[in-house]
Design a protein around this motif. Structure first.
Motif, PDB file in Angstrom:
ATOM      1  N   SER A   1     -41.701   8.911 -54.932  1.00  7.88           N
ATOM      2  CA  SER A   1     -41.771  10.271 -55.446  1.00  7.88           C
ATOM      3  C   SER A   1     -42.196  10.299 -56.908  1.00  7.88           C
ATOM      4  O   SER A   1     -41.470   9.786 -57.778  1.00  7.88           O
ATOM      5  CB  SER A   1     -40.397  10.930 -55.309  1.00  7.88           C
ATOM      6  OG  SER A   1     -40.435  12.237 -55.821  1.00  7.88           O
TER       7      SER A   1
ATOM      8  N   ARG B   1     -37.035  20.192 -55.404  1.00  6.07           N
ATOM      9  CA  ARG B   1     -35.669  20.727 -55.408  1.00  6.07           C
ATOM     10  C   ARG B   1     -35.587  22.095 -56.079  1.00  6.07           C
ATOM     11  O   ARG B   1     -34.669  22.869 -55.785  1.00  6.07           O
ATOM     12  CB  ARG B   1     -34.713  19.727 -56.055  1.00  6.07           C
ATOM     13  CG  ARG B   1     -34.915  19.530 -57.520  1.00  6.07           C
ATOM     14  CD  ARG B   1     -34.290  18.240 -57.992  1.00  6.07           C
ATOM     15  NE  ARG B   1     -34.957  17.085 -57.395  1.00  6.07           N
ATOM     16  CZ  ARG B   1     -34.526  15.839 -57.504  1.00  6.07           C
ATOM     17  NH1 ARG B   1     -33.431  15.588 -58.157  1.00  6.07           N
ATOM     18  NH2 ARG B   1     -35.191  14.840 -56.951  1.00  6.07           N
TER      19      ARG B   1
ATOM     20  N   GLU C   1     -36.340  24.383 -53.369  1.00  3.57           N
ATOM     21  CA  GLU C   1     -35.156  24.477 -52.492  1.00  3.57           C
ATOM     22  C   GLU C   1     -34.113  25.405 -53.103  1.00  3.57           C
ATOM     23  O   GLU C   1     -33.536  26.249 -52.422  1.00  3.57           O
ATOM     24  CB  GLU C   1     -34.518  23.085 -52.323  1.00  3.57           C
ATOM     25  CG  GLU C   1     -35.359  22.115 -51.526  1.00  3.57           C
ATOM     26  CD  GLU C   1     -34.856  20.669 -51.641  1.00  3.57           C
ATOM     27  OE1 GLU C   1     -33.877  20.408 -52.375  1.00  3.57           O
ATOM     28  OE2 GLU C   1     -35.465  19.798 -50.995  1.00  3.57           O
TER      29      GLU C   1
ATOM     30  N   ASN D   1     -37.190  11.763 -44.088  1.00  5.36           N
ATOM     31  CA  ASN D   1     -36.921  10.748 -45.104  1.00  5.36           C
ATOM     32  C   ASN D   1     -35.537  10.120 -44.955  1.00  5.36           C
ATOM     33  O   ASN D   1     -35.397   8.895 -44.892  1.00  5.36           O
ATOM     34  CB  ASN D   1     -37.072  11.381 -46.500  1.00  5.36           C
ATOM     35  CG  ASN D   1     -36.898  10.381 -47.624  1.00  5.36           C
ATOM     36  OD1 ASN D   1     -36.870   9.184 -47.410  1.00  5.36           O
ATOM     37  ND2 ASN D   1     -36.786  10.876 -48.838  1.00  5.36           N
TER      38      ASN D   1
ATOM     39  N   CYS E   1     -42.726  17.595 -47.583  1.00  5.08           N
ATOM     40  CA  CYS E   1     -43.061  16.569 -48.597  1.00  5.08           C
ATOM     41  C   CYS E   1     -44.105  15.556 -48.127  1.00  5.08           C
ATOM     42  O   CYS E   1     -44.995  15.176 -48.873  1.00  5.08           O
ATOM     43  CB  CYS E   1     -41.815  15.784 -48.973  1.00  5.08           C
ATOM     44  SG  CYS E   1     -40.603  16.746 -49.814  1.00  5.08           S
TER      45      CYS E   1
ATOM     46  N   SER F   1     -42.593  18.965 -52.158  1.00  7.69           N
ATOM     47  CA  SER F   1     -42.581  18.199 -53.400  1.00  7.69           C
ATOM     48  C   SER F   1     -43.959  17.563 -53.555  1.00  7.69           C
ATOM     49  O   SER F   1     -44.313  16.673 -52.777  1.00  7.69           O
ATOM     50  CB  SER F   1     -41.497  17.122 -53.337  1.00  7.69           C
ATOM     51  OG  SER F   1     -41.690  16.233 -54.415  1.00  7.69           O
TER      52      SER F   1
HETATM   53  C1  LIG Z   1     -37.616  15.092 -47.738  1.00  3.68           C
HETATM   54  C2  LIG Z   1     -37.449  15.474 -49.172  1.00  3.68           C
HETATM   55  N1  LIG Z   1     -37.164  16.747 -49.490  1.00  3.68           N
HETATM   56  C3  LIG Z   1     -37.043  17.146 -50.769  1.00  3.68           C
HETATM   57  C4  LIG Z   1     -37.192  16.263 -51.809  1.00  3.68           C
HETATM   58  C5  LIG Z   1     -37.013  16.753 -53.234  1.00  3.68           C
HETATM   59  O1  LIG Z   1     -38.205  16.723 -53.939  1.00  3.68           O
HETATM   60  P1  LIG Z   1     -38.220  16.515 -55.546  1.00  3.68           P
HETATM   61  O2  LIG Z   1     -37.795  15.109 -55.794  1.00  3.68           O
HETATM   62  O3  LIG Z   1     -39.616  16.793 -55.941  1.00  3.68           O
HETATM   63  O4  LIG Z   1     -37.262  17.482 -56.129  1.00  3.68           O
HETATM   64  C6  LIG Z   1     -37.480  14.926 -51.528  1.00  3.68           C
HETATM   65  C7  LIG Z   1     -37.631  13.951 -52.628  1.00  3.68           C
HETATM   66  O5  LIG Z   1     -37.582  12.755 -52.468  1.00  3.68           O
HETATM   67  C8  LIG Z   1     -37.623  14.517 -50.167  1.00  3.68           C
HETATM   68  O6  LIG Z   1     -37.925  13.260 -49.841  1.00  3.68           O
END
Ligand SMILES: Cc1ncc(COP(=O)(O)O)c(C=O)c1O
Length: 448
Positions: free
Chosen positions: A51, A100, A103, A185, A216, A254
């Motif tokens: 990420s 996030r 979210e 993930n 993502c 993301s």
């Molecule tokens: C499946 C999933 N959702 C949401 C996120 C959150 O994204 P961010 O790290 O950009 O806040 C991640 C980050 O690893 C993720 O893998």
């Protein structure tokens, strides 16, 4: 030619610094055996996350120079919006500083205490953001996911019958949205089939519930559908991705993953009323709606990345090189979550280290040992990260996009096999200090 090569050449390099085992032992003690608390300069190969760690392309860097930093109505925003609309079909494209943030805004607008949000498996920030509103995050992944050794092609699928039961027993008015994470993930990076997205979307819509994707890794999921799901071999990854998005009412995204950007996120929806509420919240913490939490140059990097990531040569290299790591350790006796997915290889540490019980964190023990032995950073995805919600004790080796070459991966393989050869000597850990949320980021451990 049978050899699949990295479909790029390297123009700018970043030196890696070697350390000794003794230095790494001292660094581990100082960091409370939490690899998040190490300095990146002390890591040789960093597989903590995929990420925000991608190498950007020449086209992305060039696009950044075109970034329009106007506060309102930036040309960069409209370039990004065009790309996202073409890919997803969503009417409202709201930029955020990362996934996030999307979210937090989505769940703040949609969730209330007593609500339930079903997902195949919530990512840690997704779960935390749902729970922060007082709602409950419910993981409904398919049964095949619990057998890490099964080679079923779509172990990220949602258990749609369980979704139906949940809606019937709890009532549709308690479920503000249904979400599916592609790829899954927290569930071993496993893909979700198109048939499953269709089925979950149909159930949600039949009950009048909006259906969202946590998108993502949409491109890796699309490629794995092309490779594994009957009927899609003749479609391009882009066509498959477009179909995935067409089944949803919105998404969180993301851009730090399948857009090769170092920062960025998106919240998309087709609902005008929701979009207005989301935009109001956006202004409070992220920024004006045409830049969200980002600079104009970031918006341009994302726009270019979203097109590059769907290139079939890139996706073939990506999936094949991840599987290369997986097969080279699994075929020599290291249990991984089978079959290899898109962005990471997950070692089933619970299976590899049966002498370390769950409450002594076998995957954390393996993460520490891999760093101590070879300077490789990975991440625990098990009881440290998810507490009692953990289904397995996994160690994730996430592969940054376009960053490491095959010889780096050969080094990782060698290190894992050497640790595996003396796995019986590994010991568990106890947590000695922890924060109230997302404890894995900053808790400290003591070796047992
Ligand atoms: C499946 C999933 N959702 C949401 C996120 C959150 O994204 P961010 O790290 O950009 O806040 C991640 C980050 O690893 C993720 O893998």
């Amino acid at each position: 030619m049978k050899t699949i090569i990295e479909p790029f050449r390297i123009k700018s390099v970043e030196p890696l610094r070697r350390t000794t085992i003794e230095e790494r032992q001292a660094l581990l003690e100082k960091a409370g055996y939490n690899l998040f608390l190490l300095d990146a300069a002390d890591i040789l190969i960093d597989l903590l996350t995929d990420s925000g760690t991608s190498a950007m392309s020449t086209e992305q860097w060039a696009a950044m120079m075109r970034g329009d930093e106007s506060y309102a109505g930036s040309a960069s925003y409209f370039r990004l919006k065009r790309v996202v609309e073409d890919l997803t079909g969503f009417r409202h494209v709201i930029p955020t500083h990362q996934g996030r943030a999307a979210e937090r805004i989505l769940f703040t607008v949609m969730c209330r205490p007593g609500h339930i949000v079903p997902n195949n498996t919530h990512f840690d920030t997704t779960r935390a953001n749902v729970e922060f509103t007082g709602a409950r995050a419910e993981d409904l992944v398919c049964a095949a996911a619990s057998d890490t050794q099964s080679r079923a092609p779509f172990k990220g699928d949602m258990d749609v019958a369980a979704l139906e039961r949940l809606i019937e027993t709890e009532g549709h008015d308690k479920i503000p949205l249904v979400m599916i994470t592609v790829t899954n993930n927290s569930g071993g990076g496993q893909p979700v089939s198109m048939a499953n997205i269709e089925a979950a979307s149909a159930v949600a819509h039949r009950h009048g519930i909006p259906f969202y994707l946590d998108a993502c890794r949409f491109a890796e999921n699309a490629y794995l559908i092309q490779q594994r799901e009957p009927g899609y071999a003749g479609c391009s990854p882009k066509q498959i991705a477009q179909k995935m998005f067409s089944l949803a009412d919105g998404c969180t995204f993301s851009a730090k993953k399948d857009a090769f950007a170092n920062i960025g996120g998106l919240l998309c929806t087709n609902d005008d009323r929701l979009a207005a509420q989301e935009t109001n919240l956006l202004i409070l913490t992220e920024g004006f709606p045409t830049y969200g939490g980002l600079a104009g140059r970031d918006l341009d990097a994302i726009a270019v990345g979203l097109e590059e990531v769907l290139h079939p040569d890139y996706l073939e290299y990506r999936i094949v090189s991840t599987a290369y790591l997986g097969r080279h350790i699994a075929d020599r006796g290291v249990p991984i979550v089978e079959p290899p997915g898109g962005h990471a290889i997950y070692i089933d540490a619970g299976r590899m280290l049966p002498h370390i019980p769950r409450h002594e964190f076998p995957a954390q023990s393996l993460a520490v040992e891999l760093y101590r032995h070879a300077g490789i950073r990975s991440v625990e995805i098990g009881s440290v990260m998810f507490g009692e919600h953990a289904r397995n004790e996994l160690l994730r080796l996430a592969i940054p996009r376009r960053v490491y070459t095959q010889s780096h991966i050969d080094y990782v393989v060698e290190a894992i096999l050497e640790v595996n050869a003396r796995k019986d000597s590994l010991r568990g850990y106890a947590i000695v200090e922890e924060p109230p949320f997302l404890r894995h980021f900053s808790c400290r451990f003591r070796p047992l």
